[in-house]
Design an enzyme around this catalytic site. Structure first.
Site, PDB file in Angstrom:
ATOM      1  N   GLY A   9      11.990  70.706 -22.725  1.00 32.11           N
ATOM      2  CA  GLY A   9      12.289  71.969 -23.390  1.00 32.11           C
ATOM      3  C   GLY A   9      11.764  73.159 -22.602  1.00 32.11           C
ATOM      4  O   GLY A   9      11.718  74.268 -23.093  1.00 32.11           O
ATOM      5  N   CYS A  10      11.343  72.917 -21.367  1.00 32.31           N
ATOM      6  CA  CYS A  10      10.924  74.025 -20.508  1.00 32.31           C
ATOM      7  C   CYS A  10      11.959  74.175 -19.404  1.00 32.31           C
ATOM      8  O   CYS A  10      12.487  73.188 -18.919  1.00 32.31           O
ATOM      9  CB  CYS A  10       9.575  73.746 -19.866  1.00 32.31           C
ATOM     10  SG  CYS A  10       8.254  73.578 -21.051  1.00 32.31           S
ATOM     11  N   GLN A  11      12.211  75.412 -18.994  1.00 30.74           N
ATOM     12  CA  GLN A  11      13.180  75.632 -17.919  1.00 30.74           C
ATOM     13  C   GLN A  11      12.624  75.144 -16.588  1.00 30.74           C
ATOM     14  O   GLN A  11      13.333  74.654 -15.741  1.00 30.74           O
ATOM     15  CB  GLN A  11      13.521  77.113 -17.820  1.00 30.74           C
ATOM     16  CG  GLN A  11      14.372  77.573 -18.987  1.00 30.74           C
ATOM     17  CD  GLN A  11      14.868  78.971 -18.784  1.00 30.74           C
ATOM     18  OE1 GLN A  11      14.318  79.733 -17.993  1.00 30.74           O
ATOM     19  NE2 GLN A  11      15.921  79.332 -19.480  1.00 30.74           N
TER      20      GLN A  11
END
Lengths: 407, 140
Positions: free
Chosen positions: B46-48
């Site tokens: 869920g992190c870029q």
């Protein structure tokens, strides 16, 4: 210059501030901003004549149907399609490719056959073919790219053979900006009896595209990258191919007759438009096409070429910055780049502080980034409303990012 | 550096450019993370950008939690430094009691983070708080 200023006034979002800065929107490759006329056209549909199409015998339905079909006609003219029957409304480029894969692919592909794509494809022109290959057992091949970011056409004769049933390639790369020699590639494909699908997501919004001059079999593109709303896109196909294809989705509107045992299909283009279509969006796209025609696609293309050459020249001067893809003469209006020792997300975060919108990531083209041995890049993509001053701001902001991040 | 010192440093800087520079500098002081520890178990989704957080319980009375983290993006590394600086070598109860939102508000960090990055920061905090909760349950 005055022309661009007038154009900018047509786009409400461009007047926005990000913090204390004017918005500099350099992410039109992801989605373009919308002119007021598109927003108003959709608003007018919902306020004045909202109804389902092709059904009612009442006034509103007739008006909605006329507006919807009229949009189809204008889109057909926009790409010089022989007939509006060959314009199918989909949800976007991705669905258009999936339609070809599932309807044409299932009827025409099997073990021993080959589908040729390229290393510079967007995921939407890779994944549908991988999924179908796993099911049907054909072979999926890739045209490699050169270090300059062009298709390596030396290998084409080995890859494009009598076994190739379909050559599906991107017209303008969403990362490299490379404009592929579509006419030449189509001729080569047709010479071995292969059909051709062009991903026009980054070309149709930015340059004149003529499906008859290209002699392309399928063309897929999206509304939201060409001043139109999200949720609608187009698949163009040659008439005899579309006629011969089974439907993709089953449901209302795509049938002629349904009995308990079997159904027969409606005529083109309705055979491929199951269920209630995106009516307001299609009408909005019609307005976007009118808007682009009024500006003139030749002007749009020339403006972007001039601007991308300037961007190329300016960004090349930023220390440690490397632009991906070919030189400015052979590219569409976008520039993807990496900065030595700097993560692309950090870069995007810093320039965002100056009100500048660029995209960072793999841009849905992981195999391409793999080729360059990088995890992602930052991308500035241009459109008819961008200016040289905005490029100057980007350059200054990137230099600032360099000072903050790469010391 | 303590949370108070960090706040003082931030208050002293009035341009966002300097604040970003400080965050990047902090990221460089991050305790190195072993390559072997950067795996699917420590990876945060869920992190870029890529983010890894590993936790370890240091036995003692009371037992304390130690975290090591890393990212491939420099600003995120700085954010990891700030978060770990607050939480490291605290007891699980101390971790759960710390008013992180109030702290971030004082730092005025959120103002300069895009929603997805702010989200990543929240994910990081949530991961650490969940780890603390898990250890509290074991202790009970």
């Amino acid at each position: 210059m005055e022309r661009v200023e007038a154009i900018r006034r047509d786009f409400p979002t461009l007047a926005r501030k990000i913090g204390d800065n004017d918005l500099v929107y350099l992410d039109s490759g992801a989605t373009s901003q919308k002119p007021a006329v598109v927003i108003e056209t959709m608003d007018d549909y919902y306020r004045r004549y909202n109804a389902n199409v092709h059904r009612g015998a009442h006034t509103l339905s007739e008006e909605a149907t006329n507006a919807y079909e009229n949009a189809r006609l204008r889109i057909a003219r926009f790409i010089n399609a022989p007939s509006d029957k060959q314009i199918i409304f989909t949800r976007g480029t991705t669905e258009s490719v999936n339609l070809v894969a599932n309807a044409w692919g299932r009827a025409n592909l099997g073990p021993g056959d080959e589908v040729l794509i390229t290393e510079m494809e967007h995921h939407s022109n890779i994944v549908p073919w991988q999924m179908l290959r796993d099911e049907l057992g054909f072979i999926l091949r890739y045209v490699p790219i050169t270090d300059q970011g062009r298709l390596d056409l030396e290998h084409l004769p080995d890859l494009l053979t009598a076994r190739t049933k379909l050559f599906a390639f991107v017209h303008v790369s969403n990362v490299l900006g490379t404009i592929n020699p579509a006419r030449e590639l189509i001729e080569a494909a047709h010479a071995v009896g292969a059909k051709v699908l062009i991903d026009g997501a980054q070309s149709v919004p930015h340059m004149p595209v003529d499906v008859q001059a290209l002699d392309v079999d399928f063309l897929a593109f999206s509304s939201h990258k060409m001043c139109g709303p999200t949720g609608v896109g187009i698949l163009y196909g040659k008439r005899e191919i579309l006629e011969s294809m089974p439907p993709f989705l089953g449901g209302g509107d795509m049938i002629r007759d349904v009995s308990m045992e079997r159904s027969t299909w409606n005529t083109l283009p309705y055979k491929f438009e199951a269920g209630t279509p995106p009516i307001a969006e299609a009408i909005g796209l019609g307005a976007a096409v009118d808007y682009l025609n009024e500006v003139g696609m030749k002007w749009v293309h020339a403006h972007e070429r001039e601007l991308v050459a300037y961007a190329f020249e300016q960004l090349s001067q930023v220390e440690g910055l490397r632009i991906l893809g070919p030189g400015p003469d052979e590219r569409g209006g976008l520039v993807a780049f990496v900065m030595e020792g700097v993560h692309h997300h950090d870069l995007a975060a810093i320039v965002d502080q100056d009100g500048i919108a660029v995209r960072a990531g793999h841009h849905c083209a992981q195999p391409l980034h793999e080729h360059y041995g990088i995890s992602g890049s930052a991308r500035a993509s241009l459109y008819l409303y961008n200016t040289r001053q905005e490029i100057d701001k980007l350059r200054a902001s990137l230099e600032k990012a360099q000072r903050i991040l790469a010391f | 550096m303590s949370a108070e010192e960090l706040l003082e440093d931030f208050e002293f800087l009035d341009s966002w450019e300097d604040r970003f520079r400080l965050i990047v500098e902090l990221g460089r002081e991050l305790e190195p993370m072993d390559l072997a520890d950067k795996n699917d178990e420590t990876r945060m989704y869920g992190c870029q950008s890529q983010v890894w957080i590993k936790s370890e319980l240091i036995p003692g009375d009371p037992p304390r939690l130690h975290f090591v983290g890393d990212s491939d993006a420099q600003i995120v590394k700085g954010l990891i430094f700030i978060v770990l600086d607050i939480y490291n070598d605290k007891t699980p109860q101390e971790i759960l009691d710390f008013d992180i939102r109030g702290f971030f508000e004082q730092l005025e960090l959120a103002k300069h983070l895009t929603p997805s990055r702010a989200n990543g920061l929240n994910n990081m905090v949530e991961t650490i708080r969940r780890t603390a909760e898990k250890y509290l349950e074991i202790e009970d």
